[in-house]
Design a protein around this motif. Structure first.
Motif, PDB file in Angstrom:
ATOM      1  N   VAL A 186      -8.413   9.812  -4.225  1.00 54.80           N
ATOM      2  CA  VAL A 186      -7.086   9.445  -4.749  1.00 54.80           C
ATOM      3  C   VAL A 186      -7.015   7.967  -5.089  1.00 54.80           C
ATOM      4  O   VAL A 186      -6.236   7.570  -5.951  1.00 54.80           O
ATOM      5  N   GLY A 187      -7.810   7.155  -4.412  1.00 54.84           N
ATOM      6  CA  GLY A 187      -7.832   5.720  -4.671  1.00 54.84           C
ATOM      7  C   GLY A 187      -6.787   4.960  -3.879  1.00 54.84           C
ATOM      8  O   GLY A 187      -5.820   5.524  -3.366  1.00 54.84           O
ATOM      9  N   ALA A 188      -6.983   3.672  -3.802  1.00 51.78           N
ATOM     10  CA  ALA A 188      -6.127   2.801  -3.001  1.00 51.78           C
ATOM     11  C   ALA A 188      -4.698   2.756  -3.521  1.00 51.78           C
ATOM     12  O   ALA A 188      -3.746   2.798  -2.741  1.00 51.78           O
ATOM     13  N   LYS A 189      -4.531   2.680  -4.836  1.00 52.50           N
ATOM     14  CA  LYS A 189      -3.179   2.549  -5.391  1.00 52.50           C
ATOM     15  C   LYS A 189      -2.338   3.785  -5.129  1.00 52.50           C
ATOM     16  O   LYS A 189      -1.174   3.682  -4.733  1.00 52.50           O
ATOM     17  N   GLU A 190      -2.901   4.960  -5.344  1.00 52.50           N
ATOM     18  CA  GLU A 190      -2.138   6.190  -5.097  1.00 52.50           C
ATOM     19  C   GLU A 190      -1.843   6.354  -3.617  1.00 52.50           C
ATOM     20  O   GLU A 190      -0.737   6.749  -3.228  1.00 52.50           O
ATOM     21  N   ALA A 191      -2.800   6.039  -2.775  1.00 53.80           N
ATOM     22  CA  ALA A 191      -2.570   6.117  -1.332  1.00 53.80           C
ATOM     23  C   ALA A 191      -1.447   5.167  -0.928  1.00 53.80           C
ATOM     24  O   ALA A 191      -0.550   5.527  -0.155  1.00 53.80           O
ATOM     25  N   TYR A 192      -1.459   3.963  -1.470  1.00 50.07           N
ATOM     26  CA  TYR A 192      -0.423   2.977  -1.171  1.00 50.07           C
ATOM     27  C   TYR A 192       0.935   3.446  -1.680  1.00 50.07           C
ATOM     28  O   TYR A 192       1.939   3.302  -0.992  1.00 50.07           O
ATOM     29  N   ARG A 193       0.965   4.022  -2.868  1.00 51.10           N
ATOM     30  CA  ARG A 193       2.218   4.529  -3.430  1.00 51.10           C
ATOM     31  C   ARG A 193       2.819   5.583  -2.501  1.00 51.10           C
ATOM     32  O   ARG A 193       4.009   5.564  -2.200  1.00 51.10           O
ATOM     33  N   ARG A 194       1.986   6.478  -2.000  1.00 46.79           N
ATOM     34  CA  ARG A 194       2.458   7.515  -1.068  1.00 46.79           C
ATOM     35  C   ARG A 194       2.960   6.892   0.232  1.00 46.79           C
ATOM     36  O   ARG A 194       3.994   7.292   0.763  1.00 46.79           O
ATOM     37  N   LEU A 195       2.196   5.934   0.744  1.00 44.21           N
ATOM     38  CA  LEU A 195       2.598   5.265   1.986  1.00 44.21           C
ATOM     39  C   LEU A 195       3.919   4.533   1.809  1.00 44.21           C
ATOM     40  O   LEU A 195       4.802   4.603   2.667  1.00 44.21           O
ATOM     41  N   LYS A 196       4.054   3.833   0.702  1.00 48.27           N
ATOM     42  CA  LYS A 196       5.263   3.040   0.435  1.00 48.27           C
ATOM     43  C   LYS A 196       6.494   3.940   0.367  1.00 48.27           C
ATOM     44  O   LYS A 196       7.579   3.553   0.811  1.00 48.27           O
ATOM     45  N   ALA A 197       6.347   5.146  -0.159  1.00 52.39           N
ATOM     46  CA  ALA A 197       7.465   6.080  -0.255  1.00 52.39           C
ATOM     47  C   ALA A 197       7.929   6.528   1.137  1.00 52.39           C
ATOM     48  O   ALA A 197       9.125   6.699   1.371  1.00 52.39           O
ATOM     49  N   LEU A 198       6.993   6.704   2.046  1.00 50.88           N
ATOM     50  CA  LEU A 198       7.339   7.177   3.394  1.00 50.88           C
ATOM     51  C   LEU A 198       7.566   6.036   4.379  1.00 50.88           C
ATOM     52  O   LEU A 198       8.381   6.159   5.292  1.00 50.88           O
ATOM     53  N   TYR A 199       6.853   4.951   4.184  1.00 53.02           N
ATOM     54  CA  TYR A 199       6.931   3.786   5.073  1.00 53.02           C
ATOM     55  C   TYR A 199       7.244   2.552   4.227  1.00 53.02           C
ATOM     56  O   TYR A 199       6.336   1.821   3.825  1.00 53.02           O
ATOM     57  N   PRO A 200       8.498   2.297   3.927  1.00 53.51           N
ATOM     58  CA  PRO A 200       8.868   1.190   3.028  1.00 53.51           C
ATOM     59  C   PRO A 200       8.378  -0.187   3.490  1.00 53.51           C
ATOM     60  O   PRO A 200       8.280  -1.102   2.672  1.00 53.51           O
ATOM     61  N   ASN A 201       8.048  -0.331   4.753  1.00 51.77           N
ATOM     62  CA  ASN A 201       7.618  -1.638   5.257  1.00 51.77           C
ATOM     63  C   ASN A 201       6.140  -1.928   5.057  1.00 51.77           C
ATOM     64  O   ASN A 201       5.683  -3.016   5.419  1.00 51.77           O
ATOM     65  N   VAL A 202       5.368  -0.979   4.504  1.00 47.85           N
ATOM     66  CA  VAL A 202       3.964  -1.323   4.232  1.00 47.85           C
ATOM     67  C   VAL A 202       3.957  -2.455   3.212  1.00 47.85           C
ATOM     68  O   VAL A 202       4.838  -2.536   2.360  1.00 47.85           O
ATOM     69  N   CYS A 203       2.988  -3.323   3.338  1.00 49.98           N
ATOM     70  CA  CYS A 203       2.983  -4.529   2.510  1.00 49.98           C
ATOM     71  C   CYS A 203       1.685  -4.653   1.728  1.00 49.98           C
ATOM     72  O   CYS A 203       0.794  -3.804   1.821  1.00 49.98           O
ATOM     73  N   LEU A 204       1.598  -5.719   0.996  1.00 53.23           N
ATOM     74  CA  LEU A 204       0.452  -5.975   0.141  1.00 53.23           C
ATOM     75  C   LEU A 204      -0.860  -5.974   0.923  1.00 53.23           C
ATOM     76  O   LEU A 204      -1.880  -5.491   0.433  1.00 53.23           O
ATOM     77  N   VAL A 205      -0.838  -6.456   2.133  1.00 53.98           N
ATOM     78  CA  VAL A 205      -2.061  -6.482   2.951  1.00 53.98           C
ATOM     79  C   VAL A 205      -2.565  -5.061   3.184  1.00 53.98           C
ATOM     80  O   VAL A 205      -3.775  -4.812   3.174  1.00 53.98           O
ATOM     81  N   HIS A 206      -1.657  -4.111   3.344  1.00 51.76           N
ATOM     82  CA  HIS A 206      -2.075  -2.714   3.498  1.00 51.76           C
ATOM     83  C   HIS A 206      -2.817  -2.238   2.244  1.00 51.76           C
ATOM     84  O   HIS A 206      -3.828  -1.539   2.345  1.00 51.76           O
ATOM     85  N   LEU A 207      -2.310  -2.610   1.094  1.00 51.06           N
ATOM     86  CA  LEU A 207      -2.972  -2.239  -0.158  1.00 51.06           C
ATOM     87  C   LEU A 207      -4.352  -2.885  -0.236  1.00 51.06           C
ATOM     88  O   LEU A 207      -5.327  -2.238  -0.629  1.00 51.06           O
ATOM     89  N   TYR A 208      -4.458  -4.138   0.139  1.00 48.38           N
ATOM     90  CA  TYR A 208      -5.765  -4.803   0.162  1.00 48.38           C
ATOM     91  C   TYR A 208      -6.723  -4.069   1.101  1.00 48.38           C
ATOM     92  O   TYR A 208      -7.897  -3.871   0.778  1.00 48.38           O
ATOM     93  N   CYS A 209      -6.226  -3.670   2.267  1.00 49.20           N
ATOM     94  CA  CYS A 209      -7.065  -2.944   3.230  1.00 49.20           C
ATOM     95  C   CYS A 209      -7.537  -1.613   2.656  1.00 49.20           C
ATOM     96  O   CYS A 209      -8.699  -1.231   2.830  1.00 49.20           O
TER      97      CYS A 209
END
Length: 84
Positions: free
Chosen positions: A32-55
């Motif tokens: 799915v890739g980092a961006k799609e995973a981050y998009r899903r996380l951001k929808a459920l966990y609004p507090n995820v931040c840019l560092v999570h995307l970098y990780c």
């Protein structure tokens, strides 16, 4: 199937969060890739931040997240900003 927590930059908490958005193993995260995973996380966990995307990007590319190229960091920052 490889465990998410075995990937670079990811720990048990990120493993739990990724599973909650339907990503259950390393192969699925890579598919799915980092961006799609981050998009899903951001929808459920609004507090995820840019560092999570970098990780996530670091996990997918097997790179320490602090060593991502500046161009990639800028691209990811722009993507993260677009989700706000």
């Amino acid at each position: 199937m490889a465990e998410l927590a075995s990937m670079m930059n990811l720990g048990k908490e990120m493993d739990r969060k990724l599973r909650s958005v339907g990503i259950d193993c390393a192969e699925e995260l890579m598919a799915v890739g980092a961006k799609e995973a981050y998009r899903r996380l951001k929808a459920l966990y609004p507090n995820v931040c840019l560092v999570h995307l970098y990780c996530l990007e670091g996990a997918v590319t097997q790179t320490e997240y602090t060593c991502l190229p500046k161009e990639k960091q800028a691209e990811l920052r722009e993507f993260s900003d677009s989700l706000k």
